[in-house]
Design a protein around this motif. Sequence first.
Motif, mmCIF file in Angstrom:
data_model
loop_
_atom_site.group_PDB
_atom_site.id
_atom_site.type_symbol
_atom_site.label_atom_id
_atom_site.label_comp_id
_atom_site.label_asym_id
_atom_site.label_seq_id
_atom_site.Cartn_x
_atom_site.Cartn_y
_atom_site.Cartn_z
ATOM 1 N N LYS A 192 40.469 -16.726 22.668
ATOM 2 C CA LYS A 192 40.927 -15.357 22.928
ATOM 3 C C LYS A 192 41.836 -14.881 21.804
ATOM 4 O O LYS A 192 41.771 -13.730 21.377
ATOM 5 N N ILE A 249 39.505 -8.757 27.037
ATOM 6 C CA ILE A 249 40.623 -9.525 26.501
ATOM 7 C C ILE A 249 41.722 -8.509 26.242
ATOM 8 O O ILE A 249 41.545 -7.561 25.470
ATOM 9 N N GLY A 279 49.361 -10.680 28.395
ATOM 10 C CA GLY A 279 50.425 -10.785 29.391
ATOM 11 C C GLY A 279 49.915 -11.160 30.772
ATOM 12 O O GLY A 279 50.645 -11.689 31.603
ATOM 13 N N PHE A 323 47.464 -6.879 33.751
ATOM 14 C CA PHE A 323 46.336 -6.158 34.348
ATOM 15 C C PHE A 323 45.458 -7.077 35.177
ATOM 16 O O PHE A 323 44.945 -6.680 36.215
ATOM 17 N N ASP A 324 45.277 -8.317 34.730
ATOM 18 C CA ASP A 324 44.513 -9.257 35.564
ATOM 19 C C ASP A 324 45.164 -9.409 36.937
ATOM 20 O O ASP A 324 44.481 -9.424 37.953
ATOM 21 N N ARG A 325 46.470 -9.518 36.946
ATOM 22 C CA ARG A 325 47.169 -9.662 38.235
ATOM 23 C C ARG A 325 46.988 -8.424 39.092
ATOM 24 O O ARG A 325 46.670 -8.509 40.270
ATOM 25 N N ALA A 343 43.491 -8.032 40.414
ATOM 26 C CA ALA A 343 43.097 -9.057 41.385
ATOM 27 C C ALA A 343 43.436 -8.615 42.806
ATOM 28 O O ALA A 343 42.881 -9.131 43.772
ATOM 29 N N GLU A 366 38.292 -16.563 31.599
ATOM 30 C CA GLU A 366 38.851 -17.587 32.477
ATOM 31 C C GLU A 366 38.733 -17.085 33.915
ATOM 32 O O GLU A 366 38.528 -15.897 34.138
ATOM 33 N N HIS A 424 40.732 -16.287 36.098
ATOM 34 C CA HIS A 424 41.627 -15.211 36.547
ATOM 35 C C HIS A 424 41.261 -13.857 35.933
ATOM 36 O O HIS A 424 41.811 -12.838 36.328
ATOM 37 N N ASP A 425 40.357 -13.829 34.941
ATOM 38 C CA ASP A 425 40.041 -12.566 34.264
ATOM 39 C C ASP A 425 39.244 -11.632 35.169
ATOM 40 O O ASP A 425 38.247 -12.027 35.763
HETATM 41 N N1 LIG Z 1 46.112 -13.370 39.174
HETATM 42 C C1 LIG Z 1 46.873 -14.160 38.395
HETATM 43 N N2 LIG Z 1 47.768 -15.000 38.945
HETATM 44 C C2 LIG Z 1 48.534 -15.793 38.187
HETATM 45 N N3 LIG Z 1 48.491 -15.824 36.846
HETATM 46 C C3 LIG Z 1 47.623 -15.020 36.221
HETATM 47 C C4 LIG Z 1 46.775 -14.139 36.972
HETATM 48 N N4 LIG Z 1 46.032 -13.443 36.096
HETATM 49 C C5 LIG Z 1 46.392 -13.863 34.864
HETATM 50 N N5 LIG Z 1 47.350 -14.808 34.934
HETATM 51 C C6 LIG Z 1 47.982 -15.494 33.789
HETATM 52 O O1 LIG Z 1 48.332 -14.554 32.781
HETATM 53 C C7 LIG Z 1 48.223 -15.159 31.495
HETATM 54 C C8 LIG Z 1 47.588 -14.218 30.499
HETATM 55 O O2 LIG Z 1 46.233 -14.000 30.853
HETATM 56 P P1 LIG Z 1 45.162 -13.491 29.790
HETATM 57 O O3 LIG Z 1 45.209 -14.324 28.543
HETATM 58 O O4 LIG Z 1 43.842 -13.351 30.481
HETATM 59 O O5 LIG Z 1 45.781 -12.078 29.407
HETATM 60 P P2 LIG Z 1 45.096 -10.673 29.171
HETATM 61 O O6 LIG Z 1 43.896 -10.464 30.014
HETATM 62 O O7 LIG Z 1 44.906 -10.534 27.711
HETATM 63 O O8 LIG Z 1 46.306 -9.759 29.639
HETATM 64 P P3 LIG Z 1 46.326 -8.386 30.482
HETATM 65 O O9 LIG Z 1 45.680 -8.642 31.810
HETATM 66 O O10 LIG Z 1 47.798 -8.035 30.608
HETATM 67 O O11 LIG Z 1 45.585 -7.384 29.674
HETATM 68 C C9 LIG Z 1 47.432 -16.433 31.685
HETATM 69 O O12 LIG Z 1 48.268 -17.515 31.409
HETATM 70 C C10 LIG Z 1 47.003 -16.446 33.132
HETATM 71 O O13 LIG Z 1 47.075 -17.721 33.699
#
Ligand SMILES: Nc1ncnc2c1ncn2[C@@H]1O[C@H](COP(=O)(O)OP(=O)(O)OP(=O)(O)O)[C@@H](O)[C@H]1O
Length: 189
Positions: A3, A134, A138, A141-143, A146, A170, A172-173
């Motif tokens: 990534k 990607i 941080g 947005f994935d959080r 979700a 991953e 969680h994405d």
């Molecule tokens: N639903 C979740 N619960 C807990 N941790 C999460 C969750 N979603 C993402 N993370 C954590 O957040 C961190 C960053 O994730 P990732 O590299 O996918 O970022 P990103 O998709 O680029 O960021 P963003 O979502 O802010 O655009 C990872 O370490 C991941 O484990």
Amino acid sequence: MSKKRFRENVRNQLQMKDKERVKEETEAVQNRLFAHDVWQKSSVIALTYAVGDEFPTKQIIEQAFNEGKRIAMPKCVPETKDMRFYEIEQLDQLEPSFFGLMEPDPDQCKKIVRDQIDLLIVPGLVYDRKGYRIGFGGGYFDRFLAGYRSFDTVSLAYREQLAAERFPNEPHDQRVNFVITADEVIECQ
Ligand SMILES: Nc1ncnc2c1ncn2[C@@H]1O[C@H](COP(=O)(O)OP(=O)(O)OP(=O)(O)O)[C@@H](O)[C@H]1O
Ligand SMILES: [Mg+2]
């Protein structure tokens, strides 16, 4: 490719991109967005204030105001990696925050809850045709994505930001519903 490598590659490509082409593509993407049902039917649009090489959002905010739509913007909570949304009625309700971001000033803005959002414009660096993205790393947005989704999701991309090959995702994405480029509106799911 990791990534991290994808992020670096795209950042470099965006920096080298011809300014005139950036302008043309920006307009083409915006026009596709404004013509789309997902925009037209939405009255509360949530988005971030773009900085640097990110796809710009200032004109989108202005267009929304001109069309009588409402704008919600997130404020990040670094401790919990949570985002809280606030309604802004004018751009001067934004204030500088972490990492050079502009975020709503909670003292001047009304809170907006998840259910009130009709359309979330999700920022990011690279996308694929399935709507995987990607972001900036941080996980904010994935959080947020979700959780229960009562809203549509769209990402806006320059041609360089649409990955031709598969990229690492991953568990969680989270995916977005649409990716809009200057060439097309991709329905991702
Ligand atoms: N639903 C979740 N619960 C807990 N941790 C999460 C969750 N979603 C993402 N993370 C954590 O957040 C961190 C960053 O994730 P990732 O590299 O996918 O970022 P990103 O998709 O680029 O960021 P963003 O979502 O802010 O655009 C990872 O370490 C991941 O484990
Ligand atoms: Mg992610």
